[in-house]
Design a protein around this motif. Structure first.
Motif, short mmCIF file in Angstrom:
data_model
loop_
_atom_site.label_atom_id
_atom_site.label_comp_id
_atom_site.label_asym_id
_atom_site.label_seq_id
_atom_site.Cartn_x
_atom_site.Cartn_y
_atom_site.Cartn_z
N ALA A 172 -4.18 -0.91 5.26
CA ALA A 172 -3.98 -0.58 3.84
C ALA A 172 -4.25 0.90 3.54
CB ALA A 172 -4.83 -1.49 2.95
N PRO A 173 -5.39 1.45 3.95
CA PRO A 173 -5.61 2.87 3.61
C PRO A 173 -4.64 3.82 4.31
CG PRO A 173 -7.48 2.01 4.86
CD PRO A 173 -6.57 0.87 4.56
N ILE A 174 -4.24 3.51 5.53
CA ILE A 174 -3.31 4.39 6.23
C ILE A 174 -1.93 4.32 5.59
CG2 ILE A 174 -2.07 4.75 8.41
CD1 ILE A 174 -4.74 4.16 9.83
N ALA A 175 -1.47 3.13 5.22
CA ALA A 175 -0.17 3.00 4.54
C ALA A 175 -0.20 3.68 3.18
CB ALA A 175 0.20 1.53 4.40
N LEU A 176 -1.34 3.58 2.48
CA LEU A 176 -1.49 4.27 1.20
C LEU A 176 -1.38 5.78 1.41
CD1 LEU A 176 -2.28 3.83 -1.86
CD2 LEU A 176 -4.60 4.32 -1.12
N LEU A 177 -2.00 6.28 2.45
CA LEU A 177 -1.95 7.71 2.77
C LEU A 177 -0.53 8.13 3.13
CD1 LEU A 177 -3.61 10.32 3.29
CD2 LEU A 177 -3.73 9.57 5.66
N VAL A 178 0.17 7.32 3.94
CA VAL A 178 1.54 7.65 4.32
C VAL A 178 2.42 7.74 3.09
CG1 VAL A 178 3.60 6.76 5.51
CG2 VAL A 178 1.39 6.69 6.66
N GLY A 179 2.31 6.79 2.19
CA GLY A 179 3.10 6.84 0.96
C GLY A 179 2.68 7.96 0.04
N GLY A 180 1.37 8.21 -0.03
CA GLY A 180 0.85 9.23 -0.92
C GLY A 180 1.21 10.66 -0.52
N TRP B 12 15.55 5.53 -3.42
CA TRP B 12 15.69 6.04 -2.05
C TRP B 12 14.36 6.59 -1.56
CZ3 TRP B 12 17.69 5.78 2.40
CH2 TRP B 12 17.61 6.81 3.31
N TYR B 13 13.62 7.26 -2.43
CA TYR B 13 12.31 7.82 -2.10
C TYR B 13 11.35 6.71 -1.67
CZ TYR B 13 8.14 10.73 -2.84
OH TYR B 13 6.98 11.44 -2.69
N PHE B 14 11.28 5.63 -2.46
CA PHE B 14 10.42 4.50 -2.12
C PHE B 14 10.85 3.84 -0.81
CE2 PHE B 14 9.04 4.71 -6.54
CZ PHE B 14 7.69 4.42 -6.41
N LEU B 15 12.13 3.64 -0.65
CA LEU B 15 12.64 3.02 0.57
C LEU B 15 12.30 3.87 1.79
CD1 LEU B 15 14.33 0.76 1.88
CD2 LEU B 15 16.33 2.21 1.53
N ARG B 16 12.49 5.17 1.68
CA ARG B 16 12.20 6.08 2.79
C ARG B 16 10.72 6.07 3.16
NH1 ARG B 16 11.56 11.61 1.90
NH2 ARG B 16 12.46 11.29 -0.15
N ASN C 270 8.45 3.71 2.40
CA ASN C 270 8.05 2.39 2.89
C ASN C 270 8.51 2.18 4.33
OD1 ASN C 270 6.68 1.54 0.63
ND2 ASN C 270 8.46 0.60 -0.30
N ALA C 271 9.72 2.60 4.66
CA ALA C 271 10.20 2.47 6.04
C ALA C 271 9.34 3.31 6.99
CB ALA C 271 11.66 2.89 6.13
N THR C 272 8.99 4.50 6.58
CA THR C 272 8.12 5.35 7.40
C THR C 272 6.78 4.66 7.62
OG1 THR C 272 9.19 7.34 6.55
CG2 THR C 272 7.03 7.62 7.57
N ALA C 273 6.20 4.11 6.57
CA ALA C 273 4.91 3.43 6.68
C ALA C 273 5.00 2.22 7.60
CB ALA C 273 4.40 3.02 5.30
N VAL C 274 6.07 1.44 7.47
CA VAL C 274 6.24 0.26 8.34
C VAL C 274 6.32 0.68 9.81
CG1 VAL C 274 7.91 -1.52 8.99
CG2 VAL C 274 7.23 -1.29 6.60
N LEU C 275 6.96 1.80 10.07
CA LEU C 275 7.15 2.24 11.46
C LEU C 275 5.90 2.86 12.08
CD1 LEU C 275 10.72 3.75 11.23
CD2 LEU C 275 10.05 1.61 12.32
N SER D 86 0.82 -1.22 0.00
CA SER D 86 0.00 0.00 0.00
C SER D 86 0.85 1.26 0.00
CB SER D 86 -0.93 0.01 1.22
OG SER D 86 -1.83 -1.06 1.16
N SER D 87 1.89 1.27 0.82
CA SER D 87 2.74 2.47 0.85
C SER D 87 3.51 2.63 -0.46
CB SER D 87 3.69 2.44 2.05
OG SER D 87 4.62 1.39 1.94
N THR D 88 3.84 1.54 -1.12
CA THR D 88 4.52 1.63 -2.41
C THR D 88 3.60 2.24 -3.46
OG1 THR D 88 5.93 -0.26 -1.90
CG2 THR D 88 5.67 0.29 -4.22
N VAL D 89 2.33 1.85 -3.44
CA VAL D 89 1.37 2.44 -4.38
C VAL D 89 1.21 3.93 -4.09
CG1 VAL D 89 -1.06 2.45 -5.08
CG2 VAL D 89 0.14 0.28 -4.81
N GLY D 90 1.08 4.29 -2.81
CA GLY D 90 0.99 5.71 -2.45
C GLY D 90 2.23 6.48 -2.85
N ALA D 91 3.39 5.88 -2.63
CA ALA D 91 4.65 6.54 -2.99
C ALA D 91 4.76 6.72 -4.50
CB ALA D 91 5.84 5.73 -2.47
N ALA D 92 4.22 5.79 -5.27
CA ALA D 92 4.23 5.94 -6.73
C ALA D 92 3.41 7.15 -7.14
CB ALA D 92 3.69 4.67 -7.39
#
Length: 133
Positions: free
Chosen positions: A93-101, A59-63, A65-70, A37-43
């Motif tokens: 899922a929606p919160i991780a999508l929001l974090v990435g987005g 690096w953007y995706f990694l950063r 995704n790590a933020t979302a995991v934490l 979910s965070s990867t989709v948001g980050a995209a």
């Protein structure tokens, strides 16, 4: 017969149990949903940025995704309590999508939240303009 759960976390746990067994699936499944979910948001967020180097995008995706995991599990717990729901796993899922987005706009979002909290506090205190000099 118990109805099947088709939310993303239940599906990820079912798939992970085939690969890793039921003991690990209950841990791996929710975090797989968070990362996807965070990867989709980050995209989506990456689409708002100026084109740059591929390493910068990685690096953007990694950063993000790590933020979302934490923070996703904690935010889902707080949000679930606020909504009054016992099982908050569907919020992952929606919160991780929001974090990435949100992407690199987190400082701006933080300032917006602090401004709203300050206004709420000011209203509750009474405006603060009535003190004696």
């Amino acid at each position: 017969m118990t109805p099947q759960q088709l939310d993303p976390v239940s599906v990820a746990i079912a798939l992970a149990s085939v690969l890793f067994g039921p003991a690990l699936a209950s841990i791996i499944g929710p975090y797989a949903v968070i990362i996807i979910s965070s990867t989709v948001g980050a995209a989506w967020a990456l689409g708002r940025r100026e084109p740059g180097a591929r390493l910068g995008a990685a690096w953007y995706f990694l950063r993000l995704n790590a933020t979302a995991v934490l923070i996703t599990v904690g935010l889902a717990g707080v949000t679930g309590r606020w909504l009054g729901v016992e099982d908050h796993s569907w919020l992952l899922a929606p919160i991780a999508l929001l974090v990435g987005g949100v992407g690199d706009d987190w400082p701006r979002v933080g300032r917006w939240v602090l401004l709203r909290v300050a206004r709420l506090f000011e209203r509750r205190v009474g405006g603060g303009g009535g003190g004696a000099a």
